[in-house]
Design a protein around this motif. Structure first.
Motif, short mmCIF file in Angstrom:
data_model
loop_
_atom_site.label_atom_id
_atom_site.label_comp_id
_atom_site.label_asym_id
_atom_site.label_seq_id
_atom_site.Cartn_x
_atom_site.Cartn_y
_atom_site.Cartn_z
N THR A 16 -4.49 6.99 -1.62
CA THR A 16 -3.68 6.15 -1.64
C THR A 16 -3.96 4.52 -2.15
O THR A 16 -5.30 4.73 -2.98
N ARG A 38 1.26 -1.42 -0.12
CA ARG A 38 -0.22 0.17 0.12
C ARG A 38 1.22 1.60 0.13
O ARG A 38 1.36 1.28 0.64
N GLY A 64 -3.76 0.60 -3.29
CA GLY A 64 -2.96 -0.91 -2.69
C GLY A 64 -3.09 -1.61 -3.96
O GLY A 64 -3.64 -1.37 -5.17
#
Length: 129
Positions: free
Chosen positions: A54, A45, A56
């Protein structure tokens, strides 16, 4: 000397023949840069402070694509990455699953230099500063 002769085997009429090349999807390679928040077998991540995004990523079990920009790390697995490091993730999306193809560990200055070079070649990338 033995000679080999190729033989054709006739197929019944109306037999469908799958074309794997015809139906293959082209997969675009994408890039995301940021600070590593989590790195463990199977996933990573990364947070980009500039865009506040963000992401992942799935890391294949046999992945050995971690490299450092100084050349000290090459062909390493995901366990070499510590949270807090700056990483440039190259990935492909299969369905809705982003899968890592390469990880380059950088300093912020190296990221800026790389971004400037890519800007000249019209490839979009951003540093997380």
């Amino acid at each position: 000397m033995i000679s080999v002769v190729a033989q054709s085997v006739p197929l019944p009429p109306n037999t469908p023949i799958p074309c794997l090349v015809c139906t293959a999807e082209t997969v675009q390679t994408l890039v995301f840069s940021g600070t590593v928040q989590l790195a463990q077998p199977g996933r990573i991540r990364v947070f980009n402070g500039k865009t506040r995004q963000t992401m992942g990523f799935i890391v294949p079990a046999d992945f050995r694509g971690v490299e450092s920009s100084d050349g000290k790390i090459t062909g390493a697995d995901i366990t070499r990455i510590q949270p807090g490091l700056l990483a440039r993730i190259t990935y492909r999306t299969f369905g809705d699953r982003p899968t890592v193809t390469r990880i380059l560990l950088l300093t912020i200055n190296q990221c800026r230099s790389l971004m400037a070079a890519e800007h000249l070649s019209h490839a979009a990338s951003g540093c997380p500063d």
